[in-house]
Design a protein around this motif. Structure first.
Motif, mmCIF file in Angstrom:
data_model
loop_
_atom_site.group_PDB
_atom_site.id
_atom_site.type_symbol
_atom_site.label_atom_id
_atom_site.label_comp_id
_atom_site.label_asym_id
_atom_site.label_seq_id
_atom_site.Cartn_x
_atom_site.Cartn_y
_atom_site.Cartn_z
ATOM 1 N N SER A 409 0.831 -1.216 0.000
ATOM 2 C CA SER A 409 0.000 0.000 0.000
ATOM 3 C C SER A 409 0.864 1.263 0.000
ATOM 4 N N LEU A 410 2.200 1.064 -0.008
ATOM 5 C CA LEU A 410 3.122 2.194 0.106
ATOM 6 C C LEU A 410 2.860 3.287 -0.935
ATOM 7 N N LEU A 411 2.593 2.855 -2.170
ATOM 8 C CA LEU A 411 2.466 3.848 -3.244
ATOM 9 C C LEU A 411 1.022 4.032 -3.713
ATOM 10 N N ARG A 412 0.095 3.464 -2.912
ATOM 11 C CA ARG A 412 -1.305 3.575 -3.339
ATOM 12 C C ARG A 412 -1.949 4.836 -2.782
ATOM 13 N N ASP A 413 -2.930 5.347 -3.496
ATOM 14 C CA ASP A 413 -3.750 6.478 -3.036
ATOM 15 C C ASP A 413 -2.934 7.678 -2.558
ATOM 16 N N LEU A 414 -1.889 8.022 -3.283
ATOM 17 C CA LEU A 414 -1.082 9.175 -2.871
ATOM 18 C C LEU A 414 -1.569 10.424 -3.593
ATOM 19 N N THR A 415 -1.610 11.530 -2.873
ATOM 20 C CA THR A 415 -1.960 12.787 -3.543
ATOM 21 C C THR A 415 -0.811 13.773 -3.328
ATOM 22 N N GLY A 416 -0.572 14.554 -4.318
ATOM 23 C CA GLY A 416 0.485 15.571 -4.214
ATOM 24 C C GLY A 416 1.813 15.043 -4.722
ATOM 25 N N GLU A 417 2.400 15.824 -5.640
ATOM 26 C CA GLU A 417 3.636 15.374 -6.284
ATOM 27 C C GLU A 417 4.779 15.174 -5.292
ATOM 28 N N SER A 418 4.848 16.083 -4.301
ATOM 29 C CA SER A 418 5.970 15.999 -3.364
ATOM 30 C C SER A 418 5.858 14.733 -2.508
ATOM 31 N N VAL A 419 4.609 14.371 -2.162
ATOM 32 C CA VAL A 419 4.415 13.143 -1.368
ATOM 33 C C VAL A 419 4.870 11.946 -2.189
ATOM 34 N N VAL A 420 4.448 11.904 -3.456
ATOM 35 C CA VAL A 420 4.817 10.784 -4.322
ATOM 36 C C VAL A 420 6.343 10.697 -4.424
ATOM 37 N N ARG A 421 6.976 11.867 -4.639
ATOM 38 C CA ARG A 421 8.437 11.859 -4.811
ATOM 39 C C ARG A 421 9.136 11.352 -3.541
ATOM 40 N N ALA A 422 8.655 11.839 -2.396
ATOM 41 C CA ALA A 422 9.279 11.429 -1.124
ATOM 42 C C ALA A 422 9.132 9.919 -0.906
ATOM 43 N N ARG A 423 7.932 9.409 -1.228
ATOM 44 C CA ARG A 423 7.702 7.967 -1.039
ATOM 45 C C ARG A 423 8.599 7.146 -1.962
ATOM 46 N N LEU A 424 8.727 7.642 -3.203
ATOM 47 C CA LEU A 424 9.556 6.902 -4.169
ATOM 48 C C LEU A 424 11.010 6.852 -3.700
ATOM 49 N N THR A 425 11.496 7.974 -3.197
ATOM 50 C CA THR A 425 12.885 8.014 -2.717
ATOM 51 C C THR A 425 13.046 7.045 -1.547
ATOM 52 N N ALA A 426 12.071 7.088 -0.619
ATOM 53 C CA ALA A 426 12.151 6.192 0.542
ATOM 54 C C ALA A 426 12.123 4.735 0.087
ATOM 55 N N ALA A 427 11.243 4.452 -0.906
ATOM 56 C CA ALA A 427 11.133 3.067 -1.395
ATOM 57 C C ALA A 427 12.452 2.622 -2.014
ATOM 58 N N ARG A 428 13.072 3.496 -2.797
ATOM 59 C CA ARG A 428 14.356 3.143 -3.450
ATOM 60 C C ARG A 428 15.418 2.806 -2.405
ATOM 61 N N GLU A 429 15.468 3.640 -1.359
ATOM 62 C CA GLU A 429 16.476 3.397 -0.312
ATOM 63 C C GLU A 429 16.211 2.075 0.405
ATOM 64 N N ALA A 430 14.924 1.827 0.668
ATOM 65 C CA ALA A 430 14.575 0.584 1.372
ATOM 66 C C ALA A 430 14.915 -0.635 0.507
ATOM 67 N N ILE A 431 14.665 -0.508 -0.786
ATOM 68 C CA ILE A 431 14.967 -1.640 -1.687
ATOM 69 C C ILE A 431 16.481 -1.879 -1.716
ATOM 70 N N ALA A 432 17.253 -0.794 -1.732
ATOM 71 C CA ALA A 432 18.719 -0.954 -1.737
ATOM 72 C C ALA A 432 19.170 -1.676 -0.467
ATOM 73 N N ALA A 433 18.562 -1.304 0.681
ATOM 74 C CA ALA A 433 18.929 -1.956 1.949
ATOM 75 C C ALA A 433 18.571 -3.442 1.899
ATOM 76 N N LEU A 434 17.402 -3.718 1.327
ATOM 77 C CA LEU A 434 16.963 -5.130 1.214
ATOM 78 C C LEU A 434 17.950 -5.935 0.375
ATOM 79 N N ARG A 435 18.365 -5.334 -0.757
ATOM 80 C CA ARG A 435 19.285 -6.034 -1.665
ATOM 81 C C ARG A 435 20.577 -6.385 -0.940
ATOM 82 N N THR A 436 21.056 -5.462 -0.105
ATOM 83 C CA THR A 436 22.298 -5.714 0.632
ATOM 84 C C THR A 436 22.112 -6.915 1.574
ATOM 85 N N ILE A 437 20.994 -6.927 2.268
ATOM 86 C CA ILE A 437 20.741 -8.024 3.223
ATOM 87 C C ILE A 437 20.649 -9.360 2.494
#
Ligand SMILES: Nc1ncnc2c1ncn2[C@@H]1O[C@H](COP(=O)(O)OP(=O)(O)OP(=O)(O)O)[C@@H](O)[C@H]1O
Length: 628
Positions: A409-437
């Motif tokens: 649900s992380l990227l669902r029902d988001l309003t506002g460009e800045s919110v979307v951008r912030a979530r995408l950045t957070a998701a990218r960082e989290a995915i990178a951390a997952l890949r390392t693990i």
């Protein structure tokens, strides 16, 4: 017409059509052995009704319901009827949920009664609890259920998921099987609505359908006066799940139909299939295909010493089979090669490198979670299948986004460009951390990956897992049993690399499959592996079936009381296994006492000529010796 619907009619198909053509309330039970074409007859029945009643059914917005055992079987039947929208094919759970979902008030009342029953159970346990720790744990469960009860009144819509989360309006898999049959019986209106929506209901693999579900459907039949047809297709000899009903209790006015033929197996395979069944109900099948289209095939029994190296000896068997049948497919691990049916996952787990994962899901008394591990649907593992591993494997942002949009649900029902951008950045960082693990792997990497994914909102785990990962979070009122907690603790400690072999296994990409999971399937070449020496195989014992091991006191008591027992259960499982083979079959038995096993096979009239390891090694040596 192609596929199963296009095969030649049998007498049974004609009898079924006669029943279906009756302009009144009617029912039938098709009972027939393995490979007799029950599913084929079911597909033909669907095609017949769809063609015969299309205009009438459409005008009344009615459908023909077909209930199958697995999603895979449902998808196959969908294909067989060319995705005809008039045919509603589903598993029992989704069928029952589809019936009950519009009756939200009834679901609420049922859930309230269920929580009240849980509270009463806890009160009973509290009265006999001996230790303060036990009382504390029961009291905290009690408080959780009380809170669930309090929030229940605010629930507008109930949904359906793997596990229950009553406080948040979710009923679980097991609830559906209890709730819907009960409501079908208690609410006359519901029975009428079901019959009006589905004037034809067909159930495949009926022997493994829960007795309560069958009783609910029969109740619908009894109470409705309208045009309604209920049909079951099954084989009591193939009942391999303890909750299955076995034989269907037919109503007096129903038509009973049998199919004496076998269309699947070669001559030698069918001989074994019939021999296994002979000591049960004695039903013997005849070849359904014309003689010239029925191959002789091959069928062999091997008795190998329990002390033999499993990998080496199995390779020897496969090489011997290649030599004898002149078919190198016996050596292939690819789909189309030999299918090896193992009694327990443990055997495949060892060979495919996921034994710790397997052990984690198999505590001494396994709860339902252990069963879900078996078929690849265990909720602690699904976040890895759907999100974590796919995110780690994909190198591109677009694919990662698609995975997250579908499963999180992380990227669902988001309003506002800045919110979307912030979530995408957070998701990218989290995915990178997952890949390392995941790349580092090692002990506890499953736990690290799961926590990282959850803390960063990449996954939406089922309520129990969410509560386990975040005990003070929104799902804190979940009740997690001690056994489930034990499984989760052990699971978190596993190495993420073990999931590779596990997923290959449950997605049928390895040559192994459990004997239970092969229900309904067929393969050209089958190895049935019998190995009681590798540890307990709950409720089943090939040694008891063959008479090599004495029956336990419970077995004797069950037999004396006419109840199901280890011998009958194991015979049914063996029957399902040997009957999966189309052309060639090998039954490989690892025995502590080879001589006793040879004798047992002969006494049980399963084969007259079992082969030993020495014999096959000699044959292989002779074949590799150049002749001068
Ligand atoms: N009437 C027929 N003519 C020719 N082949 C048939 C016929 N009916 C079934 N078959 C073939 O026989 C095989 C077994 O059919 P099916 O899977 O329908 O049997 P089943 O009774 O449902 O099997 P099981 O109970 O063992 O899972 C399939 O390969 C199917 O295509």
């Amino acid at each position: 017409m192609t596929g199963r619907a296009g095969t030649a009619d049998t007498d049974a198909d004609r009898q079924i059509r006669e029943v279906l053509a009756k302009p009144c309330k009617t029912g039938f039970v098709v009972t027939a052995g393995a490979g007799s074409g029950k599913t084929t007859s079911l597909v033909k029945a669907l095609a017949y009704v769809a063609a015969d009643r299309r205009v009438q059914l459409r005008a009344r917005t009615q459908q023909i319901a077909c209930i199958t055992y697995t999603e895979v079987a449902a998808a196959e039947i969908h294909g067989d009827v060319q995705d005809d929208p008039l045919v509603h094919v589903s598993t029992i759970h989704s069928f029952l949920w589809g019936l009950i979902a519009p009756f939200q008030h009834d679901i609420g009342t049922w859930v309230e009664a269920r929580i009240a029953a849980k509270l009463a159970e806890i009160d009973d346990d509290l009265a006999s609890a001996r230790t303060a720790a036990k009382r504390d744990s029961l009291n905290s469960d009690r408080a959780r259920y009380e809170r669930q009860l309090a929030t229940l009144k605010t629930i507008r819509t109930f949904t359906y998921g793997v596990g229950p989360d009553y406080g948040r309006g979710q009923v679980g898999h097991a609830d559906i099987l209890k709730m819907v049959p009960q409501l079908l019986i208690e609410r006359p209106l519901l029975a009428k609505v079901v019959a009006a929506r589905f004037p034809f209901i067909f159930v495949d693999e009926s022997q493994d359908t829960e007795a309560a579900v069958v009783a609910g459907l029969i109740h619908v039949y009894r109470t409705v006066s309208s045009d309604f047809c209920l049909g079951f297709f099954g084989d009591p000899m193939q009942q391999i799940y303890p909750a299955g009903i076995g034989r269907i209790p037919a109503e007096p006015d129903w038509t009973l139909i049998t199919k004496p033929e076998n269309f699947r197996s070669s001559r030698r395979v069918l001989e074994v299939v019939n021999r296994v069944r002979a000591a049960a109900d004695g039903d013997q099948q005849l070849h359904g295909r014309p003689a010239e289209q029925t191959p002789d095939g091959h069928a062999y029994f091997f008795i190998l010493p329990a002390t033999a190296d499993r990998v080496d000896s199995m390779n020897a068997v496969r090489r011997w089979l290649t030599l004898r049948t002149s078919n190198t497919d016996w050596l292939s691990d690819e789909p189309g090669g030999a299918k090896i049916l193992v009694p327990m996952h443990k055997l495949a787990a060892r060979r495919l490198g996921f034994i710790n994962l397997h052990t984690a899901f198999h505590p001494k008394k396994p709860p339902a979670l252990a069963a879900a591990f078996v078929d690849g649907t265990a909720w602690p593992i699904t976040p890895f299948a759907n999100v974590i591993l796919p995110l780690c494997k994909t190198g591109n942002d677009g694919a990662a986004l698609r995975i997250l949009r579908k499963h999180s649900s992380l990227l669902r029902d988001l309003t506002g460009e800045s919110v979307v951008r912030a979530r995408l950045t957070a998701a990218r960082e989290a995915i990178a951390a997952l890949r390392t693990i995941v790349a580092a792997a090692g002990p506890e990497s499953i736990g690290h990956a799961l926590k990282t994914a959850h803390n960063n909102g990449l996954i939406d785990p089922v309520p129990q897992l969410a509560c386990y990962l975040d005990p003070e979070g929104p799902h804190r009122d979940q009740v997690i049993s001690d056994k489930t907690r034990e499984i989760l603790d052990a699971f978190m400690a596993c190495d993420v690399r073990e999931l590779d072999g596990y997923f290959r296994y449950v997605s049928s990409q390895s040559p192994y499959s459990t004997q239970h999971a092969t229900k309904g399937a067929e393969f050209s070449r089958v190895v049935v592996l019998i190995d009681d020496s590798e540890g307990p195989f709950p409720s089943f014992s090939y040694d008891k079936l063959l008479g090599i091991t004495e029956l336990s006191a419970t077995d004797r008591e069950n037999t004396a009381n006419g109840k199901d027992n280890a011998v009958d259960r194991t015979r049914r499982l063996l029957y399902v296994c040997v009957s999966r083979a189309r052309e060639e079959l090998a039954v490989v038995i690892y025995a502590a006492n080879v001589e006793a096993a040879i004798l047992a096979l002969k006494v049980n009239q399963l084969t007259d000529q079992p082969l030993t390891l020495n014999e096959i090694l000699n044959d292989l040596a002779a074949a590799s010796t150049p002749t001068t």
